[in-house]
Write a protein that holds these residues in place. Structure first.
Motif, PDB file in Angstrom:
ATOM      1  N   GLY A   1       0.808  -1.213   0.000  1.00 16.32           N
ATOM      2  CA  GLY A   1       0.000   0.000   0.000  1.00 16.32           C
ATOM      3  C   GLY A   1       0.840   1.262   0.000  1.00 16.32           C
ATOM      4  N   SER A   2       1.499   1.531   1.127  1.00 17.00           N
ATOM      5  CA  SER A   2       2.169   2.820   1.288  1.00 17.00           C
ATOM      6  C   SER A   2       3.558   2.845   0.654  1.00 17.00           C
TER       7      SER A   2
ATOM      8  N   ASP B   1      -6.812  -3.878   5.103  1.00 20.10           N
ATOM      9  CA  ASP B   1      -5.667  -4.071   5.992  1.00 20.10           C
ATOM     10  C   ASP B   1      -6.178  -4.507   7.355  1.00 20.10           C
TER      11      ASP B   1
ATOM     12  N   THR C   1      -6.360   0.705  -0.829  1.00 19.96           N
ATOM     13  CA  THR C   1      -6.502  -0.021   0.427  1.00 19.96           C
ATOM     14  C   THR C   1      -7.445   0.698   1.377  1.00 19.96           C
TER      15      THR C   1
ATOM     16  N   SER D   1      -1.604   7.692   8.399  1.00 15.69           N
ATOM     17  CA  SER D   1      -1.394   6.264   8.617  1.00 15.69           C
ATOM     18  C   SER D   1      -2.345   5.499   7.721  1.00 15.69           C
ATOM     19  N   TYR D   2      -2.204   4.184   7.708  1.00 16.29           N
ATOM     20  CA  TYR D   2      -3.051   3.371   6.833  1.00 16.29           C
ATOM     21  C   TYR D   2      -4.511   3.418   7.265  1.00 16.29           C
ATOM     22  N   SER D   3      -4.787   3.786   8.526  1.00 13.36           N
ATOM     23  CA  SER D   3      -6.151   3.630   9.038  1.00 13.36           C
ATOM     24  C   SER D   3      -6.814   4.921   9.481  1.00 13.36           C
TER      25      SER D   3
ATOM     26  N   GLU E   1      -0.558   5.795  -0.731  1.00 12.54           N
ATOM     27  CA  GLU E   1      -1.209   6.273   0.494  1.00 12.54           C
ATOM     28  C   GLU E   1      -0.594   7.592   0.955  1.00 12.54           C
TER      29      GLU E   1
ATOM     30  N   LYS F   1       6.245   3.035   3.952  1.00 13.86           N
ATOM     31  CA  LYS F   1       6.270   4.463   4.233  1.00 13.86           C
ATOM     32  C   LYS F   1       7.405   4.891   5.158  1.00 13.86           C
TER      33      LYS F   1
ATOM     34  N   GLY G   1       3.690  -2.190   4.205  1.00 14.39           N
ATOM     35  CA  GLY G   1       3.824  -0.877   3.608  1.00 14.39           C
ATOM     36  C   GLY G   1       5.234  -0.336   3.775  1.00 14.39           C
TER      37      GLY G   1
ATOM     38  N   ARG H   1      -2.313  10.064   3.471  1.00 15.76           N
ATOM     39  CA  ARG H   1      -2.686   9.528   4.785  1.00 15.76           C
ATOM     40  C   ARG H   1      -1.554   9.689   5.790  1.00 15.76           C
TER      41      ARG H   1
END
Length: 342
Positions: free
Chosen positions: A12-13, A187, A139, A77-79, A72, A316, A314, A75
């Motif tokens: 993702g990132s 995720d 994602t 973070s991913y969430s 990403e 990142k 990820g 973002r």
């Protein structure tokens, strides 16, 4: 998804530029609430994020990755970007959870019924679709993981909360598919943290989150970012084989750094496996030969039609230079094995 054998992808990132985010703040942990890590002032932030997203897209294309994301880049973070955009999440004082290591983490507070009232990532997907001709993945944080990264102050039944998160994810995923997503990934790293609850509700929640989608679907599990989770990682998952019963087309697992026993893959037939073959704790880029060997190890348990080589997690927290070198090795290593398969 694609007829190409061993199609490469990212989890993702991708690294965000130093001019975009405060990487010192970023390195302190994975944000669950909004932290305002951005170095660019609000009037120029969207333009800066688009420029940085184009850098990520072009790097993945130049490296030779087959299924790319937008990195990403928008973002923290991913969430947290999706989770904090939902109705029912308090915009005020965050809650707090204590990790198994005894560390306090600020998390969203659930103060009402969880609902998705507006699109969150659709413009991101539209931007990605406009700027690449390759297969495109986006994602979303999984419903079980979001429920474990929040303090429940509303629901009497935690499983009801999980299912409302799942409905919110599904509403977003349907719009992402309409925006041009070829692949939609959930995720779900927290499945292994609470396997008892996961066995009770996770597959049901994942199926609800992915309900009705025609795009290829993935569930990603990992043991945490190498830059954040220090030391040895487990060599097996406490919740994995159960995912063989979910409706996702692919299961994504971290395998390179923890040296996962790949015998567990037999429990996931007939799923495709996004196999982690890039160790993000290694400060040096793998050689294509190392990547090829890790792919060959996966092929001892899977036919090539079911294996999708990828990084463990990820990227990142890596430097952009290192991330690109690792992705180039991923693409070149997959090409080596692909040529052997004829």
């Amino acid at each position: 998804m694609t007829a190409k054998l061993l199609p490469t992808t990212v989890v993702g990132s991708y690294p965000q530029p130093d001019w975009l985010v405060d990487r010192q703040m970023l390195s302190k942990g994975v944000a669950r609430v909004r932290l305002d890590l951005w170095r660019v002032a609000e009037p120029f932030l969207e333009q800066a994020q688009e420029d940085a997203t184009l850098l990520a897209i072009r790097d993945m294309e130049r490296a030779g990755i087959d299924v790319i994301t937008d990195g990403e880049v928008r973002r923290e973070s991913y969430s947290n970007r999706f989770a904090t955009a939902l109705e029912g999440i308090s915009a005020g004082q965050p809650g707090e959870v204590i990790s198994k290591a005894g560390l306090a983490t600020a998390v969203p507070r659930v103060v009402g019924p969880i609902r998705r009232t507006h699109a969150v990532e659709v413009r991101d997907m539209e931007f990605l679709r406009r700027n690449t001709e390759r297969l495109a993945k986006i994602t979303l944080p999984g419903p079980f993981t979001m429920s474990r990264q929040a303090v429940n102050e509303y629901y009497k039944d935690d499983d009801e909360m999980v299912m409302d998160f799942a409905a919110a994810v599904n509403a977003e995923a349907r719009d992402l598919e309409q925006a041009g997503a070829d692949v939609i990934q959930l995720d779900e790293p927290w499945l292994r943290q609470d396997p008892t609850a996961a066995k009770r509700i996770a597959v049901k929640a994942i199926d609800r989150a992915l309900e009705g989608l025609k795009a290829a679907t993935v569930v990603h599990l990992c043991f945490g970012y190498a830059a954040i989770v220090k030391g040895e990682k487990p060599v097996g998952y406490s919740f994995l084989s159960e995912l063989g019963a979910c409706c996702a087309d692919q299961i994504s697992i971290e395998a390179a750094q923890p040296k996962l026993d790949l015998g567990v893959l037999a429990d996931l037939a007939p799923k495709k496996i996004m196999l982690g073959v890039i160790d993000l704790a290694d400060p040096d880029a793998e050689t294509p030969a190392i990547v090829a060997n890790r792919i060959r190890a996966g092929l001892e348990y899977l036919p090539p039609e079911r294996l999708v080589p990828a990084p463990d997690c990820g990227m990142k927290y890596l430097s952009r230079e290192l991330a690109f070198a690792k992705l180039k090795a991923l693409a070149d290593g997959a090409a080596i094995v692909r040529s052997e398969l004829g």
